[in-house]
Design a protein around this motif. Structure first.
Motif, PDB file in Angstrom:
ATOM      1  N   LEU A 170      84.358   8.740  -1.086  1.00  0.00           N
ATOM      2  CA  LEU A 170      84.562   8.140  -0.259  1.00  0.00           C
ATOM      3  C   LEU A 170      86.177   8.653   0.591  1.00  0.00           C
ATOM      4  O   LEU A 170      86.760   9.365  -0.226  1.00  0.00           O
ATOM      5  CB  LEU A 170      85.273   6.441  -0.372  1.00  0.00           C
ATOM      6  N   ILE A 171      86.077   9.175   1.597  1.00  0.00           N
ATOM      7  CA  ILE A 171      87.157   9.286   2.680  1.00  0.00           C
ATOM      8  C   ILE A 171      88.750   8.609   3.021  1.00  0.00           C
ATOM      9  O   ILE A 171      87.970   7.320   2.845  1.00  0.00           O
ATOM     10  CB  ILE A 171      87.375  10.580   3.809  1.00  0.00           C
ATOM     11  N   HIS A 172      89.481   9.100   3.084  1.00  0.00           N
ATOM     12  CA  HIS A 172      90.817   8.024   2.845  1.00  0.00           C
ATOM     13  C   HIS A 172      90.897   7.739   4.988  1.00  0.00           C
ATOM     14  O   HIS A 172      90.773   9.460   5.465  1.00  0.00           O
ATOM     15  CB  HIS A 172      92.214   8.469   2.101  1.00  0.00           C
ATOM     16  N   THR A 173      91.648   7.264   5.519  1.00  0.00           N
ATOM     17  CA  THR A 173      91.527   7.352   6.561  1.00  0.00           C
ATOM     18  C   THR A 173      93.008   6.141   7.079  1.00  0.00           C
ATOM     19  O   THR A 173      92.440   5.063   5.829  1.00  0.00           O
ATOM     20  CB  THR A 173      90.225   6.783   8.083  1.00  0.00           C
ATOM     21  N   ILE A 174      94.046   6.289   7.752  1.00  0.00           N
ATOM     22  CA  ILE A 174      95.289   5.386   8.141  1.00  0.00           C
ATOM     23  C   ILE A 174      94.124   4.796   9.201  1.00  0.00           C
ATOM     24  O   ILE A 174      94.068   5.754  10.591  1.00  0.00           O
ATOM     25  CB  ILE A 174      96.293   6.105   7.948  1.00  0.00           C
ATOM     26  N   TRP A 175      94.928   3.975   9.722  1.00  0.00           N
ATOM     27  CA  TRP A 175      94.502   2.369  10.821  1.00  0.00           C
ATOM     28  C   TRP A 175      96.333   2.059  11.730  1.00  0.00           C
ATOM     29  O   TRP A 175      96.883   1.582  10.867  1.00  0.00           O
ATOM     30  CB  TRP A 175      93.281   1.854  11.015  1.00  0.00           C
ATOM     31  N   THR A 176      95.739   2.125  13.225  1.00  0.00           N
ATOM     32  CA  THR A 176      96.991   1.175  13.401  1.00  0.00           C
ATOM     33  C   THR A 176      96.661   0.561  14.121  1.00  0.00           C
ATOM     34  O   THR A 176      95.374  -0.172  14.335  1.00  0.00           O
ATOM     35  CB  THR A 176      97.544   2.257  15.153  1.00  0.00           C
ATOM     36  N   PHE A 177      96.950  -0.492  14.416  1.00  0.00           N
ATOM     37  CA  PHE A 177      97.165  -1.455  14.664  1.00  0.00           C
ATOM     38  C   PHE A 177      98.250  -2.153  16.520  1.00  0.00           C
ATOM     39  O   PHE A 177      99.646  -2.029  15.855  1.00  0.00           O
ATOM     40  CB  PHE A 177      97.589  -3.393  13.305  1.00  0.00           C
TER      41      PHE A 177
END
Ligand code: SF4
Ligand code: SF4
Length: 281
Positions: A170-177
């Protein structure tokens, strides 16, 4: 450096800037409403319909698709956009956040109907900070963001978990809200993640990582252990040399191929110094 590094990081990595995790941002009323609406809206989506919509857009005239994607991507960058981040940078991210809670993955709920697939981490979204959003969480996942239901993790526990996900590919991704607030850290694959699905249809919902991987040919034994881990089809093999190589134009810099290599033959280098990939985001 990606667009967000320039806009929200003063030319440095935007996801390593403490202000992008701040309680001030989270407490912004508009943002809290957005998070609430996000959970309710996407919680009701159905995976098959999402895929059908993408197929429809993809099969239409190229000019129409470009037009549609242009506006959708702009909106996405404003509201909810991601970036691939390797594990070593996530260790620094975890130093900047006030709390880490393990939460169910909304993509896996949409695609597989699972409310128990806890592949995501909420950053700063623990019980105290998320007051007022309990109802939205309950509606979407049938469970609330309190310590009894959502596990609060220490930095070490979070890193262990991320390392395990990485070994599973699994790759890691960060996300904005509501950009630039960063509230989510997801662990994704092409089968279950909506953002990865959109990538298949040429729609960008996240930036590539700030790095590009390369193989040191003298260290590579040609075992091919790393091949199955790449979600982006960037790893190739020279039959003549019996060595693996990485296509810098396809590499997203996630770094997970390294976890399979006992020879430590794969390394990441800054994307902005790469002669071919520096402008690829
Ligand atoms: S080749 Fe690039 S995109 Fe593929 S797993 Fe390795 S770092 Fe990730
Ligand atoms: S895992 Fe390492 S040694 Fe094996 S093929 Fe990949 S880069 Fe080469």
């Amino acid at each position: 450096m990606c667009q967000f590094c320039h806009e929200h990081g003063d030319g440095k990595k935007w996801y390593l800037q403490a202000q992008n995790y701040s309680a001030e941002l989270l407490n912004d009323l508009e943002r809290r409403r957005f998070i609430e609406g996000f959970l309710e809206k996407y919680g009701n989506w159905e995976g098959a319909k999402v895929e059908k919509d993408f197929q429809k857009a993809f099969q239409g005239p190229a000019w129409l698709r470009k037009f549609f994607y242009y506006f959708q991507e702009r909106r996405q960058r404003r509201d909810h956009f991601g970036q691939v981040v390797p594990l070593e940078d996530l260790a620094q991210v975890l130093d900047l956040t006030t709390s880490v809670v393990r939460i169910p993955c909304i993509c896996r709920k949409i695609n597989k109907g699972r409310t128990d697939a806890e592949y995501c981490l909420g950053l700063g979204l623990d019980a105290e900070k998320i007051l007022g959003l309990e109802e939205a969480f309950l509606k979407t996942f049938n469970r609330g963001p309190d310590d009894a239901h959502f596990d609060r993790l220490t930095k070490e526990e979070a890193l262990d978990l991320l390392g395990n996900f990485e070994k599973q590919g699994l790759i890691h991704t960060i996300w904005t809200f509501k950009t630039p607030f960063i509230g989510g850290l997801c662990n994704c694959d092409r089968a279950d993640c909506l953002a990865m699905l959109s990538y298949r249809y040429d729609f960008r919902a996240f930036f590539r990582g700030e790095y590009v991987a390369a193989v040191a040919a003298d260290a590579c034994t040609g075992c091919r252990e790393c091949h199955s881990l790449c979600q982006f089809g960037a790893i190739g093999f020279s039959v003549m040399d019996q060595k693996t190589f990485i296509d810098p134009l396809r590499c997203y810099g996630c770094g997970i191929c390294r976890s399979a290599c006992e020879m430590q033959a794969i390394s990441l280098a800054p994307r902005n110094e790469h002669p071919l990939a520096s402008k690829l985001w």
